[in-house]
Design a protein around this motif. Sequence first.
Motif, PDB file in Angstrom:
ATOM      1  N   ASP A   1       5.886  76.652 -15.331  1.00  0.00           N
ATOM      2  CA  ASP A   1       4.768  75.710 -15.487  1.00  0.00           C
ATOM      3  C   ASP A   1       5.211  74.261 -15.622  1.00  0.00           C
ATOM      4  N   SER A   2       6.461  73.955 -15.220  1.00  0.00           N
ATOM      5  CA  SER A   2       6.902  72.565 -15.333  1.00  0.00           C
ATOM      6  C   SER A   2       7.341  71.947 -14.007  1.00  0.00           C
ATOM      7  N   ASP A   3       8.310  72.542 -13.310  1.00  0.00           N
ATOM      8  CA  ASP A   3       8.830  71.882 -12.112  1.00  0.00           C
ATOM      9  C   ASP A   3       8.905  72.789 -10.888  1.00  0.00           C
ATOM     10  N   ASN A   4       8.353  73.987 -10.979  1.00  0.00           N
ATOM     11  CA  ASN A   4       8.333  74.915  -9.840  1.00  0.00           C
ATOM     12  C   ASN A   4       7.070  75.756  -9.978  1.00  0.00           C
ATOM     13  N   THR A   5       5.933  75.121  -9.706  1.00  0.00           N
ATOM     14  CA  THR A   5       4.638  75.708 -10.050  1.00  0.00           C
ATOM     15  C   THR A   5       3.950  76.462  -8.915  1.00  0.00           C
ATOM     16  N   PHE A   6       4.492  76.388  -7.688  1.00  0.00           N
ATOM     17  CA  PHE A   6       3.808  77.061  -6.584  1.00  0.00           C
ATOM     18  C   PHE A   6       4.755  77.466  -5.471  1.00  0.00           C
ATOM     19  N   VAL A   7       4.286  78.432  -4.672  1.00  0.00           N
ATOM     20  CA  VAL A   7       4.941  78.886  -3.439  1.00  0.00           C
ATOM     21  C   VAL A   7       3.872  78.871  -2.357  1.00  0.00           C
ATOM     22  N   VAL A   8       4.219  78.347  -1.183  1.00  0.00           N
ATOM     23  CA  VAL A   8       3.312  78.346  -0.033  1.00  0.00           C
ATOM     24  C   VAL A   8       3.978  79.099   1.104  1.00  0.00           C
ATOM     25  N   VAL A   9       3.231  79.996   1.730  1.00  0.00           N
ATOM     26  CA  VAL A   9       3.712  80.748   2.895  1.00  0.00           C
ATOM     27  C   VAL A   9       2.821  80.372   4.059  1.00  0.00           C
ATOM     28  N   GLN A  10       3.440  79.989   5.174  1.00  0.00           N
ATOM     29  CA  GLN A  10       2.669  79.621   6.360  1.00  0.00           C
ATOM     30  C   GLN A  10       3.525  79.774   7.607  1.00  0.00           C
ATOM     31  N   PRO A  11       2.858  79.814   8.774  1.00  0.00           N
ATOM     32  CA  PRO A  11       3.607  79.961  10.026  1.00  0.00           C
ATOM     33  C   PRO A  11       4.540  78.779  10.268  1.00  0.00           C
ATOM     34  N   ALA A  12       5.590  79.043  11.000  1.00  0.00           N
ATOM     35  CA  ALA A  12       6.552  78.008  11.364  1.00  0.00           C
ATOM     36  C   ALA A  12       6.065  77.317  12.637  1.00  0.00           C
ATOM     37  N   GLU A  13       5.003  76.533  12.495  1.00  0.00           N
ATOM     38  CA  GLU A  13       4.443  75.782  13.622  1.00  0.00           C
ATOM     39  C   GLU A  13       3.895  74.469  13.100  1.00  0.00           C
ATOM     40  N   ASP A  14       3.625  73.527  14.006  1.00  0.00           N
ATOM     41  CA  ASP A  14       3.207  72.186  13.605  1.00  0.00           C
ATOM     42  C   ASP A  14       1.843  72.142  12.933  1.00  0.00           C
ATOM     43  N   ASP A  15       0.888  72.912  13.407  1.00  0.00           N
ATOM     44  CA  ASP A  15      -0.464  72.878  12.858  1.00  0.00           C
ATOM     45  C   ASP A  15      -0.892  74.306  12.503  1.00  0.00           C
ATOM     46  N   PRO A  16      -0.391  74.834  11.377  1.00  0.00           N
ATOM     47  CA  PRO A  16      -0.644  76.237  11.052  1.00  0.00           C
ATOM     48  C   PRO A  16      -2.130  76.526  10.855  1.00  0.00           C
ATOM     49  N   VAL A  17      -2.559  77.686  11.357  1.00  0.00           N
ATOM     50  CA  VAL A  17      -3.967  78.076  11.244  1.00  0.00           C
ATOM     51  C   VAL A  17      -4.214  78.950  10.017  1.00  0.00           C
ATOM     52  N   TRP A  18      -3.146  79.365   9.338  1.00  0.00           N
ATOM     53  CA  TRP A  18      -3.307  80.138   8.109  1.00  0.00           C
ATOM     54  C   TRP A  18      -2.230  79.760   7.117  1.00  0.00           C
ATOM     55  N   PHE A  19      -2.502  80.035   5.848  1.00  0.00           N
ATOM     56  CA  PHE A  19      -1.508  79.885   4.795  1.00  0.00           C
ATOM     57  C   PHE A  19      -1.910  80.749   3.616  1.00  0.00           C
ATOM     58  N   ALA A  20      -0.950  81.010   2.766  1.00  0.00           N
ATOM     59  CA  ALA A  20      -1.195  81.659   1.483  1.00  0.00           C
ATOM     60  C   ALA A  20      -0.375  80.909   0.450  1.00  0.00           C
ATOM     61  N   SER A  21      -0.934  80.771  -0.743  1.00  0.00           N
ATOM     62  CA  SER A  21      -0.190  80.111  -1.814  1.00  0.00           C
ATOM     63  C   SER A  21      -0.360  80.884  -3.116  1.00  0.00           C
ATOM     64  N   VAL A  22       0.655  80.751  -3.953  1.00  0.00           N
ATOM     65  CA  VAL A  22       0.630  81.339  -5.289  1.00  0.00           C
ATOM     66  C   VAL A  22       0.995  80.219  -6.248  1.00  0.00           C
ATOM     67  N   ALA A  23       0.137  79.990  -7.252  1.00  0.00           N
ATOM     68  CA  ALA A  23       0.378  78.928  -8.225  1.00  0.00           C
ATOM     69  C   ALA A  23       0.307  79.493  -9.638  1.00  0.00           C
ATOM     70  N   VAL A  24       1.161  78.958 -10.503  1.00  0.00           N
ATOM     71  CA  VAL A  24       1.189  79.379 -11.897  1.00  0.00           C
ATOM     72  C   VAL A  24      -0.049  78.853 -12.610  1.00  0.00           C
ATOM     73  N   LEU A  25      -0.706  79.731 -13.355  1.00  0.00           N
ATOM     74  CA  LEU A  25      -1.774  79.339 -14.259  1.00  0.00           C
ATOM     75  C   LEU A  25      -1.283  79.578 -15.681  1.00  0.00           C
TER      76      LEU A  25
END
Length: 109
Positions: free
Chosen positions: A33-57
């Motif tokens: 909860d201080s300096d590494n609060t999220f992970v984002v997963v997305q396609p390896a392309e310039d304008d991704p059409v999807w993503f998923a993220s996980v954030a600490v609550l």
Amino acid sequence: MGDHYYGADSENGDRIDDPSEDALFMMISDLNDSDNTFVVVQPAEDDPVWFASVAVLDEGSYEIVRRDTTRNEHEVTRATSINGIARDLTIWMAARDFPGRPTRQVSEF
């Protein structure tokens, strides 16, 4: 090695190309909860059409966001099980479209 179809990036700069369920588990486990609060997963392309993220609550829970504009999907959930989050994301990502990814073929014997 072939092309990378998607990548997972954390706030602290860690990156894993085409992460497995175990790799996602490890990245989510490393969140704080201080300096590494999220992970984002997305396609390896310039304008991704999807993503998923996980954030600490607070209190050991996580917010999971899944967005896919091609399917008009946008879901926000909360969870506490890192194992469950990694498994669910892996299943969800397996159903996404990846330009250039070979299609799976079923052969009959």
